[in-house]
Design an enzyme around this catalytic site. Structure first.
Site, mmCIF file in Angstrom:
data_model
loop_
_atom_site.group_PDB
_atom_site.id
_atom_site.type_symbol
_atom_site.label_atom_id
_atom_site.label_comp_id
_atom_site.label_asym_id
_atom_site.label_seq_id
_atom_site.Cartn_x
_atom_site.Cartn_y
_atom_site.Cartn_z
ATOM 1 C CG PHE A 154 -21.566 11.550 8.729
ATOM 2 C CD1 PHE A 154 -20.747 12.627 8.468
ATOM 3 C CD2 PHE A 154 -22.654 11.713 9.557
ATOM 4 C CE1 PHE A 154 -21.022 13.866 9.036
ATOM 5 C CE2 PHE A 154 -22.930 12.940 10.129
ATOM 6 C CZ PHE A 154 -22.107 14.022 9.864
ATOM 7 C CG HIS B 158 -12.589 11.562 12.020
ATOM 8 N ND1 HIS B 158 -13.536 10.830 11.372
ATOM 9 C CD2 HIS B 158 -11.392 11.079 11.586
ATOM 10 C CE1 HIS B 158 -12.952 9.931 10.580
ATOM 11 N NE2 HIS B 158 -11.653 10.067 10.705
#
Ligand code: ZN
Length: 249
Positions: free
Chosen positions: A32, A120
């Site tokens: 990402f 996360h």
């Protein structure tokens, strides 16, 4: 150098491992945050930081869900790799006491890891923002892949339990991660440049309690000067580790 690390790992009383995006790139999942990663370019005119922010999502979840078709809801296209599998084996043998990840691709669980601390969050669970009803990835993924926006029977918006911008990280997992880092006598960082929080703070917490640090990452990290072992090639290290474990089996 590898043999010394292996000896330290098998002798450790409380070895803890933290994994970042680099572990999943070996499975073909794009990082990402890499320069060519999905955060660097807008998607259909929207900034990815906006798509992944809570207020934006609450205004119109359809943009997140159409973006996420290619990122979060097609995870069965990817398979756990040698790092995921070897870590699961190390956990099962009691050599690795704790596994912390910032990845949201569920690959550690699919590789058979008995317990994963997901700082996360995880798309394995979703919940309704209105009535809090919980749904699973398996229930939601087919709806998203059909191009539809999942909606709760109460009419509320359904959100994956991954942390969005403007949102606290999952406190239980975060607390557990710090507890484990502070208990560690060996702390291993895999595939993370330690540039985002809490990634950076975890090995520092371990270091402050006197843990030995091993980092396996292709790029330099800010903690390289404090670690006892630094390797660049994740695949190479885990092929060796896997061989050693099979010898012992
Ligand atoms: Zn609801």
């Amino acid at each position: 150098m590898f043999d010394k690390f292996y000896d330290a790992l098998t002798a450790a009383k409380h070895a803890v491992c933290f994994t970042g995006a680099g572990v999943s790139t070996l499975s073909g999942i794009k990082d990402f945050r890499s320069p060519d990663g999905v955060y660097s370019k807008p998607w259909q005119g929207y900034r990815v930081e906006d798509i992944l922010s809570l207020s934006f999502f609450e205004r119109d979840p359809s943009i997140f869900y159409s973006w996420a078709r290619d990122f979060c809801y097609c995870l069965d296209r990817f398979e756990p790799n040698i790092v995921h599998k070897t870590l699961a084996e190390l956990q099962k043998r009691g050599i690795l006491k704790s596994l912390i990840t910032q990845n949201i691709d569920l690959l550690h669980t699919r590789a058979g890891s008995p317990d994963v601390i997901e700082v996360h969050g995880s798309p394995a669970r979703h919940h309704c923002l209105k009535c809090r009803k919980v749904t699973t990835y398996d229930e939601i993924a087919p709806i998203v892949m059909r191009g539809e926006v999942p909606k709760c029977e109460c009419g509320g918006i359904i959100k994956p339990d991954i942390s969005f911008y403007e949102e606290q990280l999952v406190p239980d997992d975060l607390n557990r991660a710090f507890d484990e880092a502070q208990r560690a006598d060996l702390f291993i960082v895999l595939g993370s440049s330690l540039t985002v929080q809490p990634a950076a703070s975890l090995p520092i917490a371990a270091l402050q309690r006197g843990a030995r640090i091993c980092i396996v990452n292709a790029q330099p990290t800010m903690l390289d000067q404090f670690c006892e072992w630094k390797f660049n090639d994740l695949k190479d290290v885990f092929e060796k580790l896997s061989l050693k474990l099979n010898e012992k089996a």
